[in-house]
Design an enzyme around this catalytic site. Structure first.
Site, PDB file in Angstrom:
ATOM      1  N   MET A 313       0.839  -1.191   0.000  1.00 51.64           N
ATOM      2  CA  MET A 313       0.000   0.000   0.000  1.00 51.64           C
ATOM      3  C   MET A 313       0.884   1.255   0.000  1.00 51.64           C
ATOM      4  O   MET A 313       0.647   2.194  -0.765  1.00 51.64           O
ATOM      5  CB  MET A 313      -0.912  -0.046   1.228  1.00 51.64           C
ATOM      6  CG  MET A 313      -1.956   1.044   1.337  1.00 51.64           C
ATOM      7  SD  MET A 313      -1.384   2.549   2.140  1.00 51.64           S
ATOM      8  CE  MET A 313      -0.872   1.957   3.750  1.00 51.64           C
ATOM      9  N   GLY A 314       1.914   1.250   0.837  1.00 53.10           N
ATOM     10  CA  GLY A 314       2.825   2.393   0.875  1.00 53.10           C
ATOM     11  C   GLY A 314       3.517   2.590  -0.460  1.00 53.10           C
ATOM     12  O   GLY A 314       3.546   3.694  -1.011  1.00 53.10           O
ATOM     13  N   TRP A 316       2.605   1.663  -3.337  1.00 54.89           N
ATOM     14  CA  TRP A 316       1.679   2.062  -4.395  1.00 54.89           C
ATOM     15  C   TRP A 316       1.561   3.587  -4.474  1.00 54.89           C
ATOM     16  O   TRP A 316       1.426   4.165  -5.546  1.00 54.89           O
ATOM     17  CB  TRP A 316       0.307   1.427  -4.160  1.00 54.89           C
ATOM     18  CG  TRP A 316      -0.778   2.014  -5.001  1.00 54.89           C
ATOM     19  CD1 TRP A 316      -1.003   1.763  -6.325  1.00 54.89           C
ATOM     20  CD2 TRP A 316      -1.755   2.980  -4.603  1.00 54.89           C
ATOM     21  NE1 TRP A 316      -2.074   2.504  -6.762  1.00 54.89           N
ATOM     22  CE2 TRP A 316      -2.554   3.261  -5.728  1.00 54.89           C
ATOM     23  CE3 TRP A 316      -2.038   3.623  -3.399  1.00 54.89           C
ATOM     24  CZ2 TRP A 316      -3.612   4.162  -5.683  1.00 54.89           C
ATOM     25  CZ3 TRP A 316      -3.093   4.520  -3.363  1.00 54.89           C
ATOM     26  CH2 TRP A 316      -3.856   4.773  -4.496  1.00 54.89           C
ATOM     27  N   HIS A 317       1.658   4.261  -3.307  1.00 54.22           N
ATOM     28  CA  HIS A 317       1.605   5.722  -3.324  1.00 54.22           C
ATOM     29  C   HIS A 317       2.824   6.309  -4.021  1.00 54.22           C
ATOM     30  O   HIS A 317       2.769   7.415  -4.560  1.00 54.22           O
ATOM     31  CB  HIS A 317       1.543   6.270  -1.890  1.00 54.22           C
ATOM     32  CG  HIS A 317       0.187   6.177  -1.272  1.00 54.22           C
ATOM     33  ND1 HIS A 317      -0.157   5.185  -0.390  1.00 54.22           N
ATOM     34  CD2 HIS A 317      -0.925   6.933  -1.421  1.00 54.22           C
ATOM     35  CE1 HIS A 317      -1.421   5.353  -0.015  1.00 54.22           C
ATOM     36  NE2 HIS A 317      -1.910   6.391  -0.634  1.00 54.22           N
ATOM     37  N   GLY A 318       3.929   5.581  -3.976  1.00 53.03           N
ATOM     38  CA  GLY A 318       5.156   6.063  -4.583  1.00 53.03           C
ATOM     39  C   GLY A 318       6.319   5.329  -3.972  1.00 53.03           C
ATOM     40  O   GLY A 318       6.208   4.777  -2.881  1.00 53.03           O
TER      41      GLY A 318
END
Lengths: 381, 76
Positions: A313-314, A316-318
């Site tokens: 998830m982290g 995926w943000h960048g």
């Protein structure tokens, strides 16, 4: 043009609402009108440059072909590695937007691509699961490129969305739907353009820039409230707009800052994203651990699942350091919370006590805000 | 089947409240979480040979012991 920004967007949106409302009240299908409005809105959102349109069309054609081909293949073969190859292909455009310059020496960008990719992967996985065995290209396009949610979600699921477009509402049902849609749209606008703007202009912007403990702490709370009002506001507007066009896009926020623990927080914050991660990453990993008896203790399996899921998830943000740390932070927090709540006799004895409940909510809120401070990148300058 | 489902649920939730209240909300009362749902799916497959896919089962379909039993009896 970005959806839900600028008066012109709302002006056009309100004009298109009229047609939807008339059709809805007459109990007529909204599907074809929705297709038409969507096409026009896509042109408005992406039409400002030829490059944008070409990239969008290439993306759509590629993903659509992939889905149709995989549905066909799946009828004959159910090997898991074929699914993996298909998923790899489906996230290729996302990879190119992140590392295009290194890989093909070109800068590639497409509005909302990370959100669109989630929808395609969902269709592929559920095709493997045997839950999807056909896909109408037009309906798929409408689902994938549904304009209210195209830039930042909420992330809908295809089977739910397709049920909505084939369902024709009776007058009373549509009016109830419309009422909820207008309420959500209004609430969203109030959140984003009023509360969010106030926090941003009169609180966040007024914090002195020199780095000391008080300023950072102040920024942490200001940013957390800004992020909530801005993102929840946008999400409510997207959901409300969907409702008026007859699509019940799932809600994304449910008073997250009043959660009693971190696990509850993730059931209330950016829900469509966290449920996606729960259903397609956490559940799959842990289920395969349990079925293959990889770990003696089921909780070990679950904790490894949490860490992998939240780290993804982290990322995926960048891929910047603060996003990766943010993911790990939440992964570790969830594991710690779960362990504590299962093992602590003291917790079990006070968890239904109202006073302690307030304390737990306060602690959770602060842990969440600290997470957003990490997320903001302020700590890593 | 009913007996078996209840004993599976009791094992997963770690409580015998379930037999006393067939309409207890398993999610609201913190008896079933993401891990619990996975165990339930795996146990159902092992015991009744019903293969459920994770996103096939909606949480509202299995939110109480009675609903779990109803859902499964439709599937057999």
């Amino acid at each position: 043009m970005l959806p839900f920004s600028g008066l012109f967007f709302f002006y056009i949106l309100f004009i298109f609402f009229i047609g939807a409302i008339i059709l809805g009240i007459l109990g007529k299908p909204l599907k074809w009108y929705g297709f038409f409005v969507n096409l026009f809105m896509l042109w408005l959102i992406f039409g400002n440059s030829k490059k944008n349109i070409i990239i969008l069309l290439m993306f759509l054609t590629g993903e659509l072909a992939l889905v149709e081909i995989y549905i066909h293949i799946r009828k004959h073969f159910n090997n898991r590695w074929i699914l993996w190859i298909m998923i790899l292909f489906s996230i290729l455009p996302l990879i190119l937007t992140k590392w295009g310059e290194q890989l093909i020496h070109r800068h590639v960008a497409l509005l909302g691509i990370s959100y669109l990719t989630f929808k395609v992967v969902q269709v592929l996985i559920e095709t493997y699961d045997g839950l999807i065995d056909k896909m109408n290209p037009l309906s798929f396009t409408y689902f994938l490129l549904f304009f209210p949610t195209i830039s930042s979600g909420p992330i809908d699921r295809s089977r739910r969305f397709l049920e909505d477009i084939s369902h024709v509402m009776k007058k009373e049902e549509y009016i109830e739907n419309l009422r909820r849609g207008i309420y959500k749209l209004g609430k969203g606008a109030f959140f984003k353009f009023f509360l969010g703007a106030i926090v941003s202009n009169y609180w966040m912007a007024k914090i002195p820039t020199d780095r000391n403990f008080i300023n950072i702490l102040n920024y942490m709370y200001a940013y957390s409230f800004y992020l909530y009002f801005d993102f929840a506001g946008y999400s409510f507007m997207a959901v409300g707009t969907s409702y008026i066009f007859g699509i019940k896009t799932p809600d994304n926020f449910n008073i997250p800052y009043l959660s009693h623990d971190i696990k509850e927080f993730w059931n209330r914050w950016h829900m469509s994203l966290s449920f996606w991660f729960r259903d397609f990453i956490y559940t799959r990993i842990v289920m395969s651990f349990i079925k293959n008896k990889v770990f003696k203790n089921k909780y070990t399996a679950s904790y490894i699942g949490f860490i992998i899921t939240m780290f993804t998830m982290g990322a995926w943000h960048g891929t910047q350091r603060h996003y990766l740390v943010y993911g790990l932070y939440h992964g570790i927090l969830i594991c710690f919370t779960d362990y504590f709540e299962r093992k602590s006799k003291w917790y079990k004895s006070v968890k239904n006590n109202e006073k302690w409940d307030t304390v737990f909510t306060f602690v959770t809120f602060n842990l969440v805000c600290f997470g957003f401070l990490i997320f903001s990148g302020k700590l890593f300058i | 089947m009913e007996e078996k489902v209840l004993s599976i649920l009791e094992d997963i939730c770690g409580t015998d409240e379930i037999k006393n209240d067939m309409d207890i909300d398993l999610f609201e009362n913190g008896l079933l979480d993401s891990l619990g749902v996975i165990e339930l799916i795996v146990d159902i497959e092992d015991n009744f040979n019903i293969k459920l896919e994770p996103t096939e089962v909606k949480r509202e379909d299995i939110s109480t012991p009675r609903k779990v039993i109803e859902y499964l009896s439709k599937r057999t």
